[in-house]
Design a protein around this motif. Structure first.
Motif, PDB file in Angstrom:
ATOM      1  N   GLY A 106       7.672   5.965  20.165  1.00 30.59           N
ATOM      2  CA  GLY A 106       6.124   6.372  19.604  1.00 30.59           C
ATOM      3  C   GLY A 106       5.997   5.942  18.454  1.00 30.59           C
ATOM      4  N   GLY A 107       4.295   5.546  18.766  1.00 28.64           N
ATOM      5  CA  GLY A 107       4.306   5.679  16.889  1.00 28.64           C
ATOM      6  C   GLY A 107       4.153   6.356  16.092  1.00 28.64           C
ATOM      7  N   THR A 108       3.375   7.877  16.978  1.00 20.16           N
ATOM      8  CA  THR A 108       3.741   8.811  15.629  1.00 20.16           C
ATOM      9  C   THR A 108       4.883   9.529  15.653  1.00 20.16           C
ATOM     10  OG1 THR A 108       1.681  10.195  17.064  1.00 20.16           O
ATOM     11  CG2 THR A 108       2.980  11.276  15.824  1.00 20.16           C
ATOM     12  N   GLU A 109       6.028   9.382  16.459  1.00 26.75           N
ATOM     13  CA  GLU A 109       7.463   9.464  15.792  1.00 26.75           C
ATOM     14  C   GLU A 109       7.624   8.624  15.079  1.00 26.75           C
ATOM     15  OE1 GLU A 109      10.366   9.598  19.031  1.00 26.75           O
ATOM     16  OE2 GLU A 109       9.314  11.260  20.216  1.00 26.75           O
ATOM     17  N   ALA A 150      -7.679   6.238   7.653  1.00 33.53           N
ATOM     18  CA  ALA A 150      -7.019   5.542   8.811  1.00 33.53           C
ATOM     19  C   ALA A 150      -6.363   6.345   9.404  1.00 33.53           C
ATOM     20  CB  ALA A 150      -5.603   5.662   8.002  1.00 33.53           C
ATOM     21  N   TYR A 151      -5.421   5.956  10.574  1.00 36.13           N
ATOM     22  CA  TYR A 151      -5.257   6.779  11.681  1.00 36.13           C
ATOM     23  C   TYR A 151      -2.895   6.269  11.874  1.00 36.13           C
ATOM     24  CZ  TYR A 151      -3.771   9.077  16.372  1.00 36.13           C
ATOM     25  OH  TYR A 151      -3.283  10.232  17.148  1.00 36.13           O
ATOM     26  N   HIS A 152      -2.419   7.276  11.943  1.00 39.02           N
ATOM     27  CA  HIS A 152      -1.191   7.530  11.698  1.00 39.02           C
ATOM     28  C   HIS A 152      -0.779   8.187  12.758  1.00 39.02           C
ATOM     29  CE1 HIS A 152      -1.373   4.683   8.135  1.00 39.02           C
ATOM     30  NE2 HIS A 152      -1.843   6.431   7.407  1.00 39.02           N
ATOM     31  N   ALA A 175       0.373   1.990   4.480  1.00 34.91           N
ATOM     32  CA  ALA A 175      -1.389   1.390   4.888  1.00 34.91           C
ATOM     33  C   ALA A 175      -1.152   0.649   6.277  1.00 34.91           C
ATOM     34  CB  ALA A 175      -1.605   1.011   3.959  1.00 34.91           C
ATOM     35  N   GLU A 176      -2.159   0.935   6.627  1.00 35.02           N
ATOM     36  CA  GLU A 176      -2.175  -0.388   8.376  1.00 35.02           C
ATOM     37  C   GLU A 176      -1.945  -1.036   7.521  1.00 35.02           C
ATOM     38  OE1 GLU A 176      -4.655   1.473  11.740  1.00 35.02           O
ATOM     39  OE2 GLU A 176      -5.251   3.038   9.860  1.00 35.02           O
ATOM     40  N   PRO A 177      -1.494  -2.373   7.418  1.00 33.81           N
ATOM     41  CA  PRO A 177      -2.366  -3.852   6.517  1.00 33.81           C
ATOM     42  C   PRO A 177      -2.896  -4.569   7.320  1.00 33.81           C
ATOM     43  CG  PRO A 177       0.142  -4.077   8.314  1.00 33.81           C
ATOM     44  CD  PRO A 177      -0.152  -2.534   8.316  1.00 33.81           C
ATOM     45  N   PHE A 225       4.084  -0.272   5.624  1.00 34.06           N
ATOM     46  CA  PHE A 225       3.421  -0.220   6.354  1.00 34.06           C
ATOM     47  C   PHE A 225       3.267   0.813   7.681  1.00 34.06           C
ATOM     48  CE2 PHE A 225       1.639  -4.891   4.259  1.00 34.06           C
ATOM     49  CZ  PHE A 225       1.205  -4.127   3.169  1.00 34.06           C
ATOM     50  N   ASP A 226       2.739   0.904   7.972  1.00 33.31           N
ATOM     51  CA  ASP A 226       2.554   1.459   9.739  1.00 33.31           C
ATOM     52  C   ASP A 226       2.054   0.023  10.059  1.00 33.31           C
ATOM     53  OD1 ASP A 226       1.041   2.454  12.478  1.00 33.31           O
ATOM     54  OD2 ASP A 226       0.472   3.843  11.160  1.00 33.31           O
ATOM     55  N   GLU A 227       2.409  -0.698  11.391  1.00 35.26           N
ATOM     56  CA  GLU A 227       2.505  -2.114  12.184  1.00 35.26           C
ATOM     57  C   GLU A 227       2.572  -1.459  13.327  1.00 35.26           C
ATOM     58  OE1 GLU A 227       2.606  -5.689  11.265  1.00 35.26           O
ATOM     59  OE2 GLU A 227       3.700  -5.371   9.259  1.00 35.26           O
ATOM     60  N   VAL A 228       2.246   0.460  13.781  1.00 37.85           N
ATOM     61  CA  VAL A 228       2.259   0.663  15.192  1.00 37.85           C
ATOM     62  C   VAL A 228       1.612  -0.568  16.196  1.00 37.85           C
ATOM     63  CG1 VAL A 228       1.396   2.160  16.942  1.00 37.85           C
ATOM     64  CG2 VAL A 228       2.963   2.926  14.680  1.00 37.85           C
ATOM     65  N   VAL A 229       0.127  -0.829  15.861  1.00 36.26           N
ATOM     66  CA  VAL A 229      -0.748  -1.670  15.716  1.00 36.26           C
ATOM     67  C   VAL A 229      -0.473  -2.938  15.619  1.00 36.26           C
ATOM     68  CG1 VAL A 229      -2.701  -2.540  16.769  1.00 36.26           C
ATOM     69  CG2 VAL A 229      -2.153  -0.110  16.609  1.00 36.26           C
ATOM     70  N   THR A 230      -0.370  -3.359  14.886  1.00 34.53           N
ATOM     71  CA  THR A 230      -0.262  -4.701  14.490  1.00 34.53           C
ATOM     72  C   THR A 230       0.969  -5.276  14.589  1.00 34.53           C
ATOM     73  OG1 THR A 230       0.334  -3.829  11.714  1.00 34.53           O
ATOM     74  CG2 THR A 230      -2.005  -4.909  12.434  1.00 34.53           C
ATOM     75  N   ALA A 236       5.162   0.055  17.417  1.00 32.59           N
ATOM     76  CA  ALA A 236       5.501   0.925  18.872  1.00 32.59           C
ATOM     77  C   ALA A 236       4.719   0.035  19.463  1.00 32.59           C
ATOM     78  CB  ALA A 236       4.859   2.293  18.785  1.00 32.59           C
ATOM     79  N   LYS A 237       3.473   0.521  19.398  1.00 32.99           N
ATOM     80  CA  LYS A 237       3.076  -0.258  21.362  1.00 32.99           C
ATOM     81  C   LYS A 237       3.327  -1.607  21.069  1.00 32.99           C
ATOM     82  CE  LYS A 237      -1.527   2.457  19.301  1.00 32.99           C
ATOM     83  NZ  LYS A 237      -1.843   3.794  20.080  1.00 32.99           N
ATOM     84  N   GLY A 238       3.098  -2.576  20.774  1.00 30.76           N
ATOM     85  CA  GLY A 238       3.640  -4.062  21.512  1.00 30.76           C
ATOM     86  C   GLY A 238       4.985  -4.157  21.864  1.00 30.76           C
TER      87      GLY A 238
HETATM   88  C1  LIG Z   1      -1.962   2.362  13.294  1.00 32.02           C
HETATM   89  C2  LIG Z   1      -1.077   3.619  14.219  1.00 32.02           C
HETATM   90  N1  LIG Z   1      -0.847   3.975  14.139  1.00 32.02           N
HETATM   91  C3  LIG Z   1       0.042   5.014  14.585  1.00 32.02           C
HETATM   92  C4  LIG Z   1      -0.738   5.813  16.481  1.00 32.02           C
HETATM   93  C5  LIG Z   1       0.495   6.690  16.941  1.00 32.02           C
HETATM   94  O1  LIG Z   1       0.886   6.037  17.666  1.00 32.02           O
HETATM   95  P1  LIG Z   1       0.958   6.569  19.522  1.00 32.02           P
HETATM   96  O2  LIG Z   1      -0.080   7.169  19.324  1.00 32.02           O
HETATM   97  O3  LIG Z   1       2.288   5.834  19.654  1.00 32.02           O
HETATM   98  O4  LIG Z   1       1.671   8.166  18.622  1.00 32.02           O
HETATM   99  C6  LIG Z   1      -1.742   4.650  16.375  1.00 32.02           C
HETATM  100  C7  LIG Z   1      -2.248   5.031  17.569  1.00 32.02           C
HETATM  101  O5  LIG Z   1      -3.015   4.644  18.533  1.00 32.02           O
HETATM  102  C8  LIG Z   1      -2.202   3.918  15.310  1.00 32.02           C
HETATM  103  O6  LIG Z   1      -2.921   3.533  15.798  1.00 32.02           O
END
Ligand SMILES: Cc1ncc(COP(=O)(O)O)c(C=O)c1O
Length: 459
Positions: free
Chosen positions: A110-113, A143-145, A209-211, A243-248, A272-274
């Motif tokens: 996932g994104g946090t990992e 931001a959120y990471h 950064a989240e782009p 770049f944190d592209e967990v969402v993008t 991650a997510k998509g």
């Molecule tokens: C930009 C961004 N980075 C990281 C995360 C964390 O991902 P996860 O919830 O899959 O651990 C999120 C979750 O919303 C997110 O939006």
């Protein structure tokens, strides 16, 4: 019609996230529709609530087949001991889709990992080069990471970090370049220079950064001038850009990665997510060949340590998701339809005085709310506009995601829209209509409450 099927905190053995929030009991999903146990159909404008289900809900036969076949062949093998055709295939596919020069992928759950790994990679890169002082990661504060202690420290949000502050290694931050703070990006670059000077550029491992931001500042991206200024500073000071592209990642902003649209060289991408699109928990850290070479020509070891990393089952799902995105041309479709959706949303909300800005790219859009008294200030948090929007939207059988990070100082109440890429034009129009109706109700309430306060103050 029967009442909506709702579970509250005192009716469940689940340790729910927010104890005062009613949770719809969802029994089925189909495309952008979620069905509750009493037959009500919610329109999902945020891809499962967390920008995940970009292919929509319900069975996608090719993905289910791929998962079943993989589970029958081999579902799990720890990638410390062995690899699998599924992991090999997904690594080839995703590095081909990533920006030029990206040659290696490490899969996570996932994104946090992914971001924990990005943090360790940024540090390891410099350690491998014998530059062990570099340990700080500078990033925009709003931001959120992720939800681990280390990733909490990668944001500059007091509201998010409380009450874990004593555990958090606070990283340096700069303000975002939003229209109200710094529309040109010059302020953020000045702040970056101050941070670099303050901490010493030789101590900085990376800029993160989240782009295009997700829930923390929905749909926001800095102006290109900021990226160009960042590139100059990276060349001068030798830190990495991450770049944190967990969402993008995987198409949400209309290209496979949002990095494709930013005028800057990126060294690390986390996503991650998509990638699992809700069918499996899978994420990835992707690195540029230069970053990989630091390890290849150095210690020749980088040990992430998570059990599920690169499991064949998750990787098979990731490949099937990519295959589906490609076969249906969904990333191009998001690029083409995104501007139309944003225009529709802006038009539907243009007459509301509490709407400050409609922004975003592709299918990642945000609405920010302002005080109608001056059209620029954040609304009083006690008005709880974000949570009222979500509750009212649910009444209208619409799922959106609103946040109120006012305490952090860089944004007020805001709503995120991130529909599935397969949504029809009609469904997107319905999302816009329902959100506009929701905002109308809340605006009327807010204006009345503000007028009452004002008249009480003037008596
Ligand atoms: C930009 C961004 N980075 C990281 C995360 C964390 O991902 P996860 O919830 O899959 O651990 C999120 C979750 O919303 C997110 O939006």
């Amino acid at each position: 019609m029967s009442a909506r099927a709702i579970i509250t905190a005192d009716e469940t053995a689940v340790f729910v996230r927010e104890l005062d929030r009613p949770y719809p009991l969802i029994v089925k999903g189909e495309g952008v529709w979620l069905h509750d146990a009493n037959g009500h159909r919610y329109l999902d404008a945020v891809s499962g609530g967390a920008m995940v289900t970009s292919l929509g809900h319900g069975a996608v036969p090719s993905i289910l087949d791929a998962a079943r076949r993989q589970a029958e062949e081999v579902s799990f093998i720890y990638n410390v001991h062995a690899t699998s055709p599924a992991q090999e295939k997904l690594a080839r596919e995703i590095t081909e889709l990533a920006p030029e020069g990206f040659t290696r992928a490490h899969f996570v759950s996932g994104g946090t990992e992914a971001n924990e790994l990005g943090l360790r990679m940024a540090r390891s890169y410099h350690v491998e080069h014998g530059d062990a002082d570099r340990h700080l990661v500078v990033s925009p504060a709003q931001a959120y990471h992720g939800a681990s202690i280390a990733t909490f420290g990668l944001t500059g949000r007091a509201g998010l970090q409380s009450p874990y502050q004593p555990y958090i290694q606070q990283q340096p931050h700069i303000p975002p370049s939003t229209w109200s703070f710094d529309p040109t990006g010059e302020g953020a670059l000045r702040a970056l220079d101050e941070v670099l000077e303050g901490v010493g550029p030789g101590n900085v491992a990376a800029f993160l950064a989240e782009p295009v931001s997700a829930a923390s500042l929905p749909g926001y991206s800095p102006p290109d001038a900021f990226w160009r200024g960042l590139e100059e500073r990276r060349q001068k000071h030798g830190f990495l850009v991450w770049f944190d592209e967990v969402v993008t990642g995987l198409g949400r902003t209309g290209s496979w990665f949002a990095a494709d649209q930013a005028p800057i060289k990126v060294d690390i991408i986390t996503t991650a997510k998509g990638l699992g699109a809700g069918f499996a928990p899978v994420g990835a850290m992707l690195v540029h060949e230069d970053v990989y070479q630091a390890v290849a020509q150095g210690s020749r070891s980088f040990e992430p340590g998570h059990t599920w990393d690169g499991a064949p089952l998750s990787c098979a799902v990731g490949s099937a998701v990519i295959d589906r995105l490609k076969r249906e041309g969904l990333v191009d479709a998001v690029r083409v339809r995104g501007p139309w959706l944003r225009t529709e949303l802006a038009r539907a909300l243009e007459d509301f005085e509490i709407v400050g800005e409609v922004r975003g790219r592709g299918f990642l859009l945000g609405v920010s709310y302002v005080d109608p008294a001056d059209g620029t200030s954040f609304l009083d948090p006690d008005l709880r506009v974000a949570s009222r929007i979500d509750v009212e939207a649910l009444e209208r059988l619409l799922l959106v995601y609103s946040t109120q990070p006012t305490a952090d100082g860089f944004a007020g109440d805001q709503t995120l829209l991130a529909p599935a890429f397969i949504a029809s034009d009609l469904e997107l129009e319905q999302m816009v209509e329902r959100l506009a109706a929701t905002v109308g109700v809340i605006e009327a309430q807010v204006k009345q409450e503000l007028a009452t306060v004002h008249s009480a103050q003037t008596v």
